[in-house]
Design a protein around this motif. Sequence first.
Motif, short mmCIF file in Angstrom:
data_model
loop_
_atom_site.label_atom_id
_atom_site.label_comp_id
_atom_site.label_asym_id
_atom_site.label_seq_id
_atom_site.Cartn_x
_atom_site.Cartn_y
_atom_site.Cartn_z
N VAL A 51 -13.54 38.43 35.99
CA VAL A 51 -14.25 37.22 35.55
C VAL A 51 -14.96 36.58 36.74
CG1 VAL A 51 -13.96 34.88 34.63
CG2 VAL A 51 -12.72 36.78 33.58
N MET A 52 -14.26 36.44 37.84
CA MET A 52 -14.87 35.83 39.03
C MET A 52 -16.03 36.66 39.55
SD MET A 52 -11.55 34.27 41.06
CE MET A 52 -10.61 35.79 41.06
N LEU A 112 -15.30 29.92 41.47
CA LEU A 112 -14.29 29.12 42.15
C LEU A 112 -13.43 28.35 41.14
CD1 LEU A 112 -13.35 28.61 45.00
CD2 LEU A 112 -14.92 26.68 45.11
N ARG A 113 -14.03 27.84 40.10
CA ARG A 113 -13.27 27.16 39.05
C ARG A 113 -12.27 28.11 38.41
NH1 ARG A 113 -12.86 27.34 34.01
NH2 ARG A 113 -14.63 28.71 33.76
N ILE A 141 -6.58 30.39 37.70
CA ILE A 141 -5.55 31.42 37.81
C ILE A 141 -4.54 31.05 38.89
CG2 ILE A 141 -6.94 32.94 39.30
CD1 ILE A 141 -4.23 34.01 36.77
N ARG A 142 -4.99 30.39 39.94
CA ARG A 142 -4.06 29.95 41.00
C ARG A 142 -3.01 29.00 40.42
NH1 ARG A 142 -3.66 25.60 43.92
NH2 ARG A 142 -5.67 24.80 43.29
N LEU A 166 -15.97 31.33 49.58
CA LEU A 166 -16.23 30.01 48.99
C LEU A 166 -15.13 29.00 49.32
CD1 LEU A 166 -17.27 31.18 45.42
CD2 LEU A 166 -18.79 30.51 47.29
N LEU A 167 -13.99 29.47 49.74
CA LEU A 167 -12.85 28.58 50.00
C LEU A 167 -12.98 27.89 51.35
CD1 LEU A 167 -9.99 30.93 48.77
CD2 LEU A 167 -10.99 28.99 47.55
#
Length: 128
Positions: free
Chosen positions: A75-76, A89-90, A95-96, A118-119
Amino acid sequence: MAERVDITQLVGEVLPDWDEPWVEAERERFRQLRLHRLEEAADRALDDGHHHLALQAALSACAAEPLRESAHRRVMQVHLAEGNPAEALRHYHTIRRLLRDELGLPPASATRAVVSHLLGRPVDTRSA
């Protein structure tokens, strides 16, 4: 073009009203087959540039098994391929939280790697 998988055929359970031991084994076999086929369909569609089909297959895999990180990675990857890093990122944060709340685990390194660029980035504060 790669073979397309009709993901509408990858639904349901094997003999849902039966409780014999052999049926449980067949249900698990079909569940795993379904998840792998959905992920393969997402990969093929993404490779072919069919982002909407890739996203549909990947999200179907996530719905079938919400804790399956490999499905969430797809998905990401689709969101990133579409040029939607905020969506990627959302989804990572979704999932996190799910893994933390359900299992007390952080995402696997392979999952973090998809969005690692992105983090922790500083926000662009330039005036418009």
